[in-house]
Design a protein around this motif. Structure first.
Motif, mmCIF file in Angstrom:
data_model
loop_
_atom_site.group_PDB
_atom_site.id
_atom_site.type_symbol
_atom_site.label_atom_id
_atom_site.label_comp_id
_atom_site.label_asym_id
_atom_site.label_seq_id
_atom_site.Cartn_x
_atom_site.Cartn_y
_atom_site.Cartn_z
ATOM 1 N N MET A 146 0.845 -1.198 0.000
ATOM 2 C CA MET A 146 0.000 0.000 0.000
ATOM 3 C C MET A 146 0.877 1.243 0.000
ATOM 4 O O MET A 146 1.749 1.412 0.847
ATOM 5 C CB MET A 146 -0.873 -0.023 1.258
ATOM 6 C CG MET A 146 -1.812 1.159 1.315
ATOM 7 S SD MET A 146 -2.294 1.431 3.025
ATOM 8 C CE MET A 146 -3.373 2.820 2.851
ATOM 9 N N SER A 147 0.658 2.133 -0.946
ATOM 10 C CA SER A 147 1.536 3.291 -1.106
ATOM 11 C C SER A 147 1.036 4.485 -0.317
ATOM 12 O O SER A 147 1.700 5.508 -0.238
ATOM 13 C CB SER A 147 1.585 3.680 -2.576
ATOM 14 O OG SER A 147 0.282 4.107 -2.965
ATOM 15 N N GLY A 148 -0.137 4.346 0.269
ATOM 16 C CA GLY A 148 -0.667 5.453 1.052
ATOM 17 C C GLY A 148 -1.616 6.332 0.262
ATOM 18 O O GLY A 148 -2.021 7.399 0.722
ATOM 19 N N VAL B 245 2.043 2.342 11.135
ATOM 20 C CA VAL B 245 2.077 2.082 9.702
ATOM 21 C C VAL B 245 1.348 0.778 9.386
ATOM 22 O O VAL B 245 0.479 0.727 8.509
ATOM 23 C CB VAL B 245 3.542 2.024 9.198
ATOM 24 C CG1 VAL B 245 3.599 1.515 7.764
ATOM 25 C CG2 VAL B 245 4.179 3.409 9.302
ATOM 26 N N ARG B 246 1.663 -0.259 10.159
ATOM 27 C CA ARG B 246 1.029 -1.550 9.891
ATOM 28 C C ARG B 246 -0.479 -1.481 10.084
ATOM 29 O O ARG B 246 -1.236 -2.059 9.330
ATOM 30 C CB ARG B 246 1.643 -2.643 10.777
ATOM 31 C CG ARG B 246 2.792 -3.359 10.067
ATOM 32 C CD ARG B 246 3.340 -4.493 10.891
ATOM 33 N NE ARG B 246 4.555 -4.077 11.573
ATOM 34 C CZ ARG B 246 4.785 -4.205 12.863
ATOM 35 N NH1 ARG B 246 3.873 -4.749 13.655
ATOM 36 N NH2 ARG B 246 5.918 -3.797 13.373
ATOM 37 N N ARG C 77 7.174 5.290 3.867
ATOM 38 C CA ARG C 77 6.191 4.209 3.928
ATOM 39 C C ARG C 77 4.971 4.504 3.063
ATOM 40 O O ARG C 77 4.385 3.621 2.465
ATOM 41 C CB ARG C 77 5.717 3.992 5.371
ATOM 42 C CG ARG C 77 6.818 3.655 6.346
ATOM 43 C CD ARG C 77 7.302 2.207 6.167
ATOM 44 N NE ARG C 77 8.429 1.958 7.036
ATOM 45 C CZ ARG C 77 9.705 2.101 6.674
ATOM 46 N NH1 ARG C 77 10.010 2.464 5.443
ATOM 47 N NH2 ARG C 77 10.672 1.874 7.542
ATOM 48 N N PHE C 78 4.558 5.773 3.057
ATOM 49 C CA PHE C 78 3.337 6.156 2.334
ATOM 50 C C PHE C 78 3.646 7.266 1.328
ATOM 51 O O PHE C 78 3.225 8.409 1.504
ATOM 52 C CB PHE C 78 2.273 6.649 3.316
ATOM 53 C CG PHE C 78 1.802 5.602 4.294
ATOM 54 C CD1 PHE C 78 1.312 4.383 3.862
ATOM 55 C CD2 PHE C 78 1.826 5.856 5.666
ATOM 56 C CE1 PHE C 78 0.864 3.428 4.767
ATOM 57 C CE2 PHE C 78 1.380 4.911 6.573
ATOM 58 C CZ PHE C 78 0.901 3.684 6.128
ATOM 59 N N ASN D 139 -7.873 7.896 6.989
ATOM 60 C CA ASN D 139 -7.872 6.806 6.005
ATOM 61 C C ASN D 139 -8.738 7.159 4.800
ATOM 62 O O ASN D 139 -9.523 8.104 4.842
ATOM 63 C CB ASN D 139 -8.452 5.536 6.643
ATOM 64 C CG ASN D 139 -7.383 4.797 7.446
ATOM 65 O OD1 ASN D 139 -6.198 5.090 7.319
ATOM 66 N ND2 ASN D 139 -7.820 3.858 8.261
ATOM 67 N N HIS E 282 -2.444 1.122 9.602
ATOM 68 C CA HIS E 282 -3.085 1.806 8.477
ATOM 69 C C HIS E 282 -2.998 0.991 7.190
ATOM 70 O O HIS E 282 -3.748 1.230 6.249
ATOM 71 C CB HIS E 282 -2.494 3.207 8.296
ATOM 72 C CG HIS E 282 -3.024 4.183 9.309
ATOM 73 N ND1 HIS E 282 -4.255 4.780 9.195
ATOM 74 C CD2 HIS E 282 -2.511 4.606 10.488
ATOM 75 C CE1 HIS E 282 -4.467 5.550 10.256
ATOM 76 N NE2 HIS E 282 -3.425 5.470 11.056
ATOM 77 N N ARG E 283 -2.072 0.046 7.171
ATOM 78 C CA ARG E 283 -2.032 -0.847 6.010
ATOM 79 C C ARG E 283 -3.007 -2.000 6.165
ATOM 80 O O ARG E 283 -3.120 -2.857 5.290
ATOM 81 C CB ARG E 283 -0.626 -1.423 5.859
ATOM 82 C CG ARG E 283 0.350 -0.440 5.288
ATOM 83 C CD ARG E 283 1.651 -1.160 5.044
ATOM 84 N NE ARG E 283 2.544 -0.319 4.287
ATOM 85 C CZ ARG E 283 3.866 -0.369 4.387
ATOM 86 N NH1 ARG E 283 4.426 -1.238 5.211
ATOM 87 N NH2 ARG E 283 4.615 0.410 3.650
ATOM 88 N N GLU F 87 -2.611 -4.335 8.374
ATOM 89 C CA GLU F 87 -1.853 -5.553 8.663
ATOM 90 C C GLU F 87 -1.787 -5.872 10.150
ATOM 91 O O GLU F 87 -1.289 -6.923 10.528
ATOM 92 C CB GLU F 87 -0.411 -5.411 8.149
ATOM 93 C CG GLU F 87 -0.330 -5.233 6.655
ATOM 94 C CD GLU F 87 1.050 -4.747 6.216
ATOM 95 O OE1 GLU F 87 1.190 -4.445 5.024
ATOM 96 O OE2 GLU F 87 1.959 -4.650 7.056
#
Ligand SMILES: Cc1cc2nc3c(=O)[nH]c(=O)nc-3n(C[C@H](O)[C@H](O)[C@H](O)COP(=O)(O)O)c2cc1C
Ligand code: FES
Lengths: 593, 178
Positions: A1-3, A76-77, A31-32, A56, A79-80, A82
């Motif tokens: 996911m690129s954000g 980060v995880r 990360r994003f 989001n 929002h992905r 995960e």
């Protein structure tokens, strides 16, 4: 996911930056890469810095606090999609708006701080989306005369937030009526109280509101020229305020014939150069003119004869930042908040030994206890709170027993302290009130411009006596001398600096006399602060023999054998009681008393 | 200790450039001095003389102003500047220990001394930098370091010195670096 689709706001005010916001932003961008980033001003939850707001793609917003490079991957995880939500980092979210951490903001009434932390301070469009410049538009396009503006501000009954608490409308009325071709409006952003940062966060986090406030004030008094006097230590405030001015000029809010009216006004920035007395209005004028910042005799008042001999109004940053709200919502809505004679809200900068430090805006009339305990969360150390210093070097110390005093100009004056500009430095039982008084007198003595003998020499004498007491050499006579000097200095000084310099001494003497006496009679500093009256010793039964204290002792006064607690001792001859060892000792095995 | 090596070389045309920008009238005094200090870290005598010669500001006003405001200094600074906040919040939370600790690794013994003998760092006390809720605070250059204990100040300095390639003259500096 690129954000993609994510909106990420990072608090990048001075405190956010200090806490590491740039590093967090950089990592998030890696990360994003496709998220939309905004660097916002400081929302005032300094205890939660670094703060990150992430919205989001589905519109749900999460506010994260105390973010650093170590815990960032958890966010980060999440929002992905995960990992689960890292509960301990969450301040609030769309699903859980009312958390213990979010109480800090929920319990506030934000008028002046309406925009800080909500927008990018360098973005004109974001400011306008939030209703920016509608106040001045209402004035100029809605046909309000300068007298109408003054009348509205009079209804609001807002008193100057710079410390003296003089009603803004009355001051404006003086300058309005004063004869003079050119009039000046000066925004006082000197924020001299060391321990306060309300004005910084406004200039830095919402500079356009200050520009707009200046426009409203300038229109009311008929000023065509303005100065923003900003403290030298606030480089970011100077930068952002300058950017706001440029953007306002481009958009037609500064310059000639603003919004097609016959009102013209422009602003220049003057950077302060590190003199507390320059916050005093007449000294500030001297400083703008390029002189040493020495106060001048009043009258003539600046409203009649100010900078370059023209009528001049000096208003504090916070006073001015209230104006757009007052014009938009009406003076009555503002006056409805607060007490009979202290209306509206006040912003405080909470610091010292307090759990949740930062900016707090409350309606006048709440108690100091409400600010410190309900909002600030009380003591973080487990030791009880002892006092709070209000108003910085010009103010006084209020003991815990009087925390139920109302936030109200007159109620606070009655304690011997002052409302001041909003600095609140909180102290617990491990602080020394005599040392605090000494600290302030050292400050005022250094900052005295030297013009008045009583201020110049009197503060020096007070500082000497207080130093003597802190060193354990004081006598009861010294205390009596302090009490005699205080009113004389107040009486014989021209400006507010000397007139208020004895306040910290008088209030600590009144409320913490026993501490003075302990220093003098028992040669003991109850707070364990005054170096001449304490000794440091190792409590061997708690010691682990780790040697960290030895490593940091600057005078090599500590010795012992590794892992052998009963060998560790401090050489009292060599020890300078700096306290470095106490701070580094993990098992709390060093006693300062 | 002589810090002659830290004296700046002043280019007259640069000073003239500031005068052209900021003006020659007395009210330009503070901004001019700020421009000079920004460039050199202090106010070199040569730059002061140039301002006096080329503006309406006379020597008494210029030196009067330069000595009145805490921001200005007449002595050269070290190659790196450390500012330790001594505002109220920082004071009550132990800012003095930052000085003790920094001065120790910088080998500064004499109270009057504010620059390390090798010209690496100058330690300056300042009043409040506006991060009071993160007290005590110091700045090395532009970078702020929050919530410091005395020992932390030392660690940050040792790290900084390594990155910029400075040697710390204090005797325990290398011990700490290990
Ligand atoms: C020693 C001294 C320092 C002051 N420092 C400040 C300051 O830093 N900021 C400020 O707004 N007012 C300061 N004041 C108060 C100003 O003189 C003045 O009352 C104020 O700026 C007026 O604005 P207001 O009516 O909006 O409060 C100071 C006063 C004194 C005596
Ligand atoms: S008191 Fe140190 S940052 Fe304000």
């Amino acid at each position: 996911m690129s954000g993609e689709g994510l909106l990420i706001n990072v608090g990048e005010g001075t405190c956010g930056i200090a806490a590491g916001a740039p590093e967090v932003t950089e990592l998030l961008k890696k990360r994003f890469p496709d998220a939309k980033f905004t660097a916002v001003g400081c929302v005032g939850m300094c205890h939660q810095e670094v703060m990150v707001d992430i919205t989001n793609a589905d519109g749900k917003t999460y506010q994260w606090g105390n973010v650093n490079k170590k815990n960032l991957p958890k966010i980060v995880r999440f929002h992905r999609g995960e990992a689960d939500l890292p509960e301990q980092l969450l301040i609030k979210s769309t699903d859980a708006p009312d958390t213990e951490k979010s109480q800090y903001l929920l319990k506030q009434t934000r008028i002046v701080l309406r925009n800080v932390g909500q927008l990018n301070p360098t973005s004109m469009s974001q400011f306008q989306e939030r209703g920016g410049y509608t106040g001045i538009e209402k004035v100029l396009k809605g046909g309000m005369s300068p007298e109408d503006v003054i009348a509205e501000v009079k209804i609001a009954n807002i008193r100057g937030r710079g410390g003296a608490g003089f009603p803004a409308a009355i001051k404006w009325g003086f300058a309005r009526g004063a004869p003079g071709k050119v009039k000046y409006l000066v925004c006082n952003g000197d924020e001299g109280d060391p321990g306060a940062f309300m004005d910084r966060s406004l200039l830095e986090g919402d500079p356009h509101s200050v520009v707009e406030g200046m426009l409203i004030a300038a229109y009311a008094i008929g000023a065509s020229k303005g100065y923003a006097y900003i403290r030298a230590e606030y480089p970011l405030a100077v930068e952002y305020f300058g950017k706001a001015m440029d953007d306002a000029r481009k958009a037609g809010y500064l310059g000639n014939n603003i919004l097609g009216s016959d009102f013209s006004f422009d602003i220049k920035i003057k950077e302060g150069a590190g003199a507390f007395v320059c916050g005093e209005e007449t000294a500030l004028l001297a400083s703008i003119e390029g002189e040493r910042g020495m106060p001048r005799i009043r009258p003539p008042f600046p409203a009649i004869k100010g900078v370059f001999n023209s009528p001049t109004i000096i208003n504090n940053v916070e006073t001015l930042a209230n104006m757009p709200w007052i014009i938009n919502n009406g003076g009555q809505a503002y006056a409805d908040l607060g007490t009979e004679k202290s209306n509206g809200t006040k912003v405080f900068a909470l610091a010292g030994t307090i759990k949740r430090g930062g900016l707090v805006e409350v309606p006048m009339g709440v108690t100091i206890r409400h600010v410190l305990e309900d909002i600030g969360g009380g003591s973080p150390t487990g030791r009880p709170l002892k006092a709070v210093q209000l108003g910085g070097p010009s103010g006084g110390c209020i003991p815990e027993s009087m925390f139920d005093t109302l936030v109200d100009y007159d109620a606070i004056d009655a304690t011997g302290a002052i409302m001041g500009s909003g600095g609140m430095v909180v102290m617990d039982s491990k602080s020394c009130m005599v040392d605090l008084a000494r600290y302030f007198l050292e400050f005022t003595q250094l900052e005295s411009c030297g013009k008045c003998t009583f201020c110049r020499i009197g503060t020096l004498r007070m500082k000497e006596l207080l130093t003597k007491i802190c060193e354990g050499e004081g006598t009861m006579e010294d205390i009596a001398t302090l009490e005699e000097l205080a009113p004389s200095i107040k009486q014989a000084s021209l400006c507010g600096l000397g007139q208020t310099a004895p306040n910290p001494v008088q209030t600590t003497l009144e409320y913490f006399r026993d501490e003075y006496i302990a220093h003098v009679k028992d040669h003991r500093c109850p707070g364990g602060v005054c170096k001449g009256l304490i000794t440091h010793t190792i409590i061997q039964k708690d010691c682990t023999g780790c040697s960290i204290c030895e490593r940091y002792c600057p005078v090599d006064a500590i010795e012992g054998e590794l892992k052998k607690p009963d060998t560790w001792v401090i050489d009292q001859q060599a020890c300078i009681n700096c306290g470095m060892c106490v701070e580094v000792c993990n098992p709390d095995a060093i006693l300062a008393a | 200790m002589s810090n002659a090596s830290l004296e700046a070389t002043v280019d007259p045309s640069e000073v003239q450039g500031w005068i052209n920008n900021l003006g020659t009238e007395p009210s330009a005094a503070v901004p001019l001095l700020q421009a000079v200090q920004r460039a050199f870290g202090y106010l070199p005598r040569k730059a002061m003389d140039l301002i006096i010669e080329n503006t309406e500001i006379n020597a008494s006003q210029l030196f009067g102003v330069a000595t009145f405001y805490a921001q200005f200094r007449l002595d050269p600074v070290g190659r790196n500047l450390i500012k330790v906040c001594h505002g109220t919040a920082c004071h009550v939370q132990g800012a003095d220990r930052l000085n003790t600790s920094l001065r120790h690794v910088l080998g500064m013994k004499d109270e009057e001394e504010d620059t390390a003998s090798n010209g690496s760092y100058t330690v300056e006390d300042v009043a409040c930098i506006g991060c009071c809720s993160l007290a005590p605070v110091m700045l090395i250059g532009e970078q702020a370091y929050p919530n410091l204990k005395g020992a932390d100040a030392q660690k940050h300095l040792v790290k900084h010195a390594k990155t910029v390639g400075e040697i710390l003259p204090g005797k325990d500096a290398d011990k700490e670096a290990k």
